[in-house]
Design a protein around this motif. Sequence first.
Motif, PDB file in Angstrom:
ATOM      1  N   ARG A   1      -7.729  -0.936   0.975  1.00 42.52           N
ATOM      2  CA  ARG A   1      -6.950   0.274   1.211  1.00 42.52           C
ATOM      3  C   ARG A   1      -5.964   0.101   2.357  1.00 42.52           C
ATOM      4  O   ARG A   1      -4.838   0.598   2.303  1.00 42.52           O
TER       5      ARG A   1
ATOM      6  N   VAL B   1      -3.054  -5.381  -8.310  1.00 46.50           N
ATOM      7  CA  VAL B   1      -3.498  -4.771  -9.572  1.00 46.50           C
ATOM      8  C   VAL B   1      -2.299  -4.210 -10.329  1.00 46.50           C
ATOM      9  O   VAL B   1      -1.517  -3.428  -9.778  1.00 46.50           O
TER      10      VAL B   1
ATOM     11  N   GLN C   1     -10.406   2.962  -7.323  1.00 46.48           N
ATOM     12  CA  GLN C   1     -10.636   3.394  -5.942  1.00 46.48           C
ATOM     13  C   GLN C   1      -9.404   3.102  -5.097  1.00 46.48           C
ATOM     14  O   GLN C   1      -8.955   1.939  -5.028  1.00 46.48           O
ATOM     15  N   ASP C   2      -8.875   4.099  -4.443  1.00 43.17           N
ATOM     16  CA  ASP C   2      -7.755   3.899  -3.504  1.00 43.17           C
ATOM     17  C   ASP C   2      -6.554   3.234  -4.173  1.00 43.17           C
ATOM     18  O   ASP C   2      -5.847   2.443  -3.544  1.00 43.17           O
ATOM     19  N   LEU C   3      -6.372   3.507  -5.448  1.00 35.61           N
ATOM     20  CA  LEU C   3      -5.234   2.899  -6.161  1.00 35.61           C
ATOM     21  C   LEU C   3      -4.483   3.997  -6.925  1.00 35.61           C
ATOM     22  O   LEU C   3      -4.185   3.870  -8.106  1.00 35.61           O
ATOM     23  N   ASP C   4      -4.220   5.085  -6.206  1.00 36.58           N
ATOM     24  CA  ASP C   4      -3.634   6.251  -6.861  1.00 36.58           C
ATOM     25  C   ASP C   4      -2.117   6.148  -7.000  1.00 36.58           C
ATOM     26  O   ASP C   4      -1.473   5.357  -6.333  1.00 36.58           O
TER      27      ASP C   4
ATOM     28  N   ALA D   1       5.832   5.346  -4.078  1.00 39.04           N
ATOM     29  CA  ALA D   1       6.267   3.952  -4.119  1.00 39.04           C
ATOM     30  C   ALA D   1       6.041   3.318  -5.482  1.00 39.04           C
ATOM     31  O   ALA D   1       6.781   2.412  -5.880  1.00 39.04           O
ATOM     32  N   ASN D   2       5.014   3.770  -6.214  1.00 37.55           N
ATOM     33  CA  ASN D   2       4.689   3.085  -7.468  1.00 37.55           C
ATOM     34  C   ASN D   2       4.690   3.987  -8.700  1.00 37.55           C
ATOM     35  O   ASN D   2       4.347   3.535  -9.791  1.00 37.55           O
TER      36      ASN D   2
ATOM     37  N   THR E   1      -2.969  -1.753   1.153  1.00 37.29           N
ATOM     38  CA  THR E   1      -2.209  -0.905   0.236  1.00 37.29           C
ATOM     39  C   THR E   1      -1.422   0.140   1.012  1.00 37.29           C
ATOM     40  O   THR E   1      -0.220   0.345   0.768  1.00 37.29           O
TER      41      THR E   1
ATOM     42  N   VAL F   1       6.101  -1.187  -9.747  1.00 41.06           N
ATOM     43  CA  VAL F   1       5.450  -1.584  -8.495  1.00 41.06           C
ATOM     44  C   VAL F   1       3.943  -1.457  -8.744  1.00 41.06           C
ATOM     45  O   VAL F   1       3.490  -0.514  -9.399  1.00 41.06           O
ATOM     46  N   MET F   2       3.195  -2.410  -8.230  1.00 37.95           N
ATOM     47  CA  MET F   2       1.735  -2.487  -8.455  1.00 37.95           C
ATOM     48  C   MET F   2       1.018  -1.171  -8.180  1.00 37.95           C
ATOM     49  O   MET F   2       1.487  -0.325  -7.448  1.00 37.95           O
ATOM     50  N   LYS F   3      -0.171  -1.094  -8.737  1.00 37.29           N
ATOM     51  CA  LYS F   3      -1.088   0.006  -8.466  1.00 37.29           C
ATOM     52  C   LYS F   3      -1.590  -0.066  -7.009  1.00 37.29           C
ATOM     53  O   LYS F   3      -1.876   0.963  -6.404  1.00 37.29           O
ATOM     54  N   GLY F   4      -1.680  -1.255  -6.480  1.00 37.77           N
ATOM     55  CA  GLY F   4      -2.136  -1.452  -5.099  1.00 37.77           C
ATOM     56  C   GLY F   4      -2.951  -2.741  -5.010  1.00 37.77           C
ATOM     57  O   GLY F   4      -3.034  -3.492  -5.985  1.00 37.77           O
ATOM     58  N   TYR F   5      -3.520  -2.981  -3.819  1.00 36.56           N
ATOM     59  CA  TYR F   5      -4.367  -4.157  -3.613  1.00 36.56           C
ATOM     60  C   TYR F   5      -5.832  -3.771  -3.836  1.00 36.56           C
ATOM     61  O   TYR F   5      -6.307  -2.777  -3.268  1.00 36.56           O
ATOM     62  N   LEU F   6      -6.521  -4.575  -4.608  1.00 36.73           N
ATOM     63  CA  LEU F   6      -7.917  -4.276  -4.954  1.00 36.73           C
ATOM     64  C   LEU F   6      -8.810  -4.272  -3.717  1.00 36.73           C
ATOM     65  O   LEU F   6      -8.800  -5.231  -2.940  1.00 36.73           O
TER      66      LEU F   6
ATOM     67  N   GLN G   1       1.545   7.132  -6.270  1.00 33.16           N
ATOM     68  CA  GLN G   1       2.250   7.635  -5.101  1.00 33.16           C
ATOM     69  C   GLN G   1       3.727   7.312  -5.274  1.00 33.16           C
ATOM     70  O   GLN G   1       4.092   6.582  -6.201  1.00 33.16           O
TER      71      GLN G   1
ATOM     72  N   PRO H   1     -14.051  -0.345  -9.225  1.00 31.44           N
ATOM     73  CA  PRO H   1     -13.187  -0.643  -8.063  1.00 31.44           C
ATOM     74  C   PRO H   1     -11.695  -0.524  -8.402  1.00 31.44           C
ATOM     75  O   PRO H   1     -10.871  -0.347  -7.503  1.00 31.44           O
ATOM     76  N   TYR H   2     -11.368  -0.625  -9.692  1.00 30.95           N
ATOM     77  CA  TYR H   2      -9.962  -0.524 -10.072  1.00 30.95           C
ATOM     78  C   TYR H   2      -9.459   0.919 -10.064  1.00 30.95           C
ATOM     79  O   TYR H   2      -8.313   1.178 -10.375  1.00 30.95           O
TER      80      TYR H   2
ATOM     81  N   PHE I   1       2.699   0.503   1.215  1.00 28.03           N
ATOM     82  CA  PHE I   1       3.383   1.669   0.642  1.00 28.03           C
ATOM     83  C   PHE I   1       3.768   2.713   1.696  1.00 28.03           C
ATOM     84  O   PHE I   1       4.114   3.853   1.355  1.00 28.03           O
TER      85      PHE I   1
END
Lengths: 546, 546
Positions: free
Chosen positions: A412, A207, B7-10, B14-15, A415, A404-409, B12, B4-5, A419
Amino acid sequence: MTNPYEQDLDRQPANFQPLTPITYLERAAMTYPDRLAIVHGAQRISYGDFWRRSRQLASALAGHGIGKGDTVTAMLSNTPPMLEAHFGVPMVKAVLHSVNTRLDAAVIAFQLDHAETKVLIVDREFSGVMREALALAKAKPLVIDYDDPDYPADAPYPKGERIGSVDYEDFVAGGDPDFAWSMPDDEWNALSLNYTSGTTGNPKGVVYHHRGAALMAYANTIHAGMGKNCVYLWTLPMFHCNGWCFPWTLALQGGTHVCLRWVRPKPIYDAIADHGVTHLCGAPIVMSVLINAKAEDKRDFAQTVTFNTAAAPPPEAVLAGMADAGFAVTHLYGLTETYGPAVVNEWNDAWDALDRDARSARKARQGVRYAPLEGLTVMDPETMTETPADGETLGEVMFRGNIVMKGYLKNRKATDEAFAGGWFHSGDLGVMHPDGYIQLKDRSKDIIISGGENISSIEVEDALYKHPAVATCGVVARDDEKWGEVPVAYVELKPDAAASEEEIIAHCRALLARFKVPKAVIFAEIPKTSTGKIQKFKLRGLAQGG
Amino acid sequence: MTNPYEQDLDRQPANFQPLTPITYLERAAMTYPDRLAIVHGAQRISYGDFWRRSRQLASALAGHGIGKGDTVTAMLSNTPPMLEAHFGVPMVKAVLHSVNTRLDAAVIAFQLDHAETKVLIVDREFSGVMREALALAKAKPLVIDYDDPDYPADAPYPKGERIGSVDYEDFVAGGDPDFAWSMPDDEWNALSLNYTSGTTGNPKGVVYHHRGAALMAYANTIHAGMGKNCVYLWTLPMFHCNGWCFPWTLALQGGTHVCLRWVRPKPIYDAIADHGVTHLCGAPIVMSVLINAKAEDKRDFAQTVTFNTAAAPPPEAVLAGMADAGFAVTHLYGLTETYGPAVVNEWNDAWDALDRDARSARKARQGVRYAPLEGLTVMDPETMTETPADGETLGEVMFRGNIVMKGYLKNRKATDEAFAGGWFHSGDLGVMHPDGYIQLKDRSKDIIISGGENISSIEVEDALYKHPAVATCGVVARDDEKWGEVPVAYVELKPDAAASEEEIIAHCRALLARFKVPKAVIFAEIPKTSTGKIQKFKLRGLAQGG
């Protein structure tokens, strides 16, 4: 004690707005309404029209109920609707999911379901596989067909049937060109979704947020040297890391997009000569296409064209060939998780004076961080301590910063792993040189361990590429009773070139330590991904089976 | 329903990292350690040394107890310590306050007290006035003398006495070049403080944050076309909006700073010819200095030099003179509150084909927003509605976005007024053209209202500048029994040029409506601010007294 600089000096609309690339297109459309924004076949779209059409698309999506957090999936070639989607989709706070056009139906179906696709725009080139994917998927999106009026007459692939309920042009025509589009509520909001190809297991959905894309646009403009009259040719697929964020980047300078459906030498040379292309990007395979083009497909051109290439460092022979052909090559490195390239081989002019080998060694390094990447280092992932900057000690390349991405959809676990310890773990192995430049040595899984010694498959491949007959190659491990593993080489020869296994092995012996020389050379077509990356896992499978 | 975008995409580590220009210098020092960063007299400072010296300064400040929210004041010319302060001070989370070097002691004392200065770095050129200011002020900072080893031999001003307790070089030498500097806690933290000159009442302290300066660096690089080998000459004072953020900007490309203590034609031409200067900035007065230089002070140079000028649109004759002299002029506009220029006259190539008058009209417009400025408009400040985009209806120019100040220090009332209705009120009057370009018509207080008709003093000045003998001029209102106000002109003639009042008035009659023609022409030296702005309030005083 109170800090006066934090009293009555809060963020408010006058001095704080979410960073987003949407505003760049708004600005370009106002500043250069008549400037050529998009060339596609016989179509010529101005910046004013690009902006209006993007708003129309946004309006039509809103009319269909699409809003914040909804996924709009696009399976499109490098055509105008793909550019419009990069702005129209986020204008309603939705997320653009781009599908790699070479995927099979099962993987596409997985993505549609995982992304919870609400609207799907699909080019008729891909309607066959998409029909299958939709049959497999639970998601039931609105399907929009894009029927390209400039589908090339000499197409290597025929157009498929319509599978949607509405045509793209009709859908857009139903929207309001003066639609009141929305800024994101927060620059951290999701902008796009790109699944990693993932050689094993299910793909992961990377994301991107508005902040990162807005900063990438600045960085691309500066690091690629894109001036006021840049013309960008779309050899790089836009489904790959959102075309390294170049759909958004060009809006900053009001540059011209030249669309391209397939990477074939004649249309590329024609675009460069006819449209004055100044920049293009692509995997090393695109450079081979350019250099090895038939004489009748090549065209003369006056400008120097900047070619940005990522992944493997370009072999010296390829760089020389590109220079002769009028291209200046910049070597970049990054991952889907870093919005595409986040590392650049910044060339120091003083290095021009080095001898050929020293220059090659400098060119082979991935380099230093992009300006909006705040950290780049090589660490032992177990201890999270930096490896010595000696150019030799292997560690994992780690990234930290705003691109760097927000994370993986909806993942968790992945992600958190990615990270861990406050850095993004790339999975790539490399070294840090004393001057702060990093160099990849291998993907961890591509290291060949033979008799307790590490062999970098890149190093062996570099040696192979120095043989004049070698077009493409891949070196992988084969299990061996005595040594644990031994390197074997898969080689594709240039058209009309010839070489024997013995000859190639002798060539390697002259360049490599004995234990690094391939124990076997297999002449075969090398399996590649849609983006030109060699599929090492397939070669490994072949090597183990052989 | 859960998005879902989100959730768990905070955020931190690293990003997400705070945007700050400090990281640009860190990157430049690593990438180009040996590249020339600063030229000053006989001194040559590399990027590696620039970085080390900035860290030493930071370390020495930390050793003196300076930290978050503390003010470090600099009264310095365009010399290396001023550049070092732009990085060293924020490295300890402190705020850099730059003092205009032309101010009198009372105003300086006000600023020292208002800013609660803890450390003061002062060049010996200004030690006389600073000694007076310190006697007036309650603040008792640590005073550091900068004794420039390259103080020009032909100085128009002598060095003053030392007034500090420590010498700058000794202070820096006490710091650790490997000091562990700090990122800001938040990109919204204060970075610098610049007082507006304020023609009446106490000056207001404009606070910049790290986010805005980091974005300005990208925007300056792109809008000023600064490539990889840019060389920047410091004709613009660094105390003016932090030199429009160019101290931070150059770090992005590793460009070279060429210092300059005074704006005099010979050193400027020497720098351009000897150091290959590619860019400089300044008020229109600097262009006059360049064009009107004596032949023996001029030098030939091969490169085209980009000159960025702000405030008043450059008169056509000045632009032509600059082009003949090898300069390409870009017209910018902004205020202290917008980090310097935030508006650029983006030139459309199609306008080259217009006739001379139409081209002049386009060049006179201030233009469109910088990329990181999200909003620029013209409004009725009473109703906060946009004026019609007709190029005629006057309104107040309003700004919104990420390069608008954090606010005024310890002045909530002024901040609230400035940001009323979600926009920064510039106090400048202008019009919006149909194509979205803005044009200033006047500072509100500079409008002359004569017989119920508005007269733009800029328009009258433009007419005056078309007279070949006019070097500088200012038009202001004089009270008049019959008409309310009438325009009168103050004129400075070019060296060796001559013109009578009658002649000038006749010249204006040929160009202006009768009511706009100055009723009197006074030949006199025009009072200017240290940055070359004409001091209209002084002229108004003279006009009323006359």
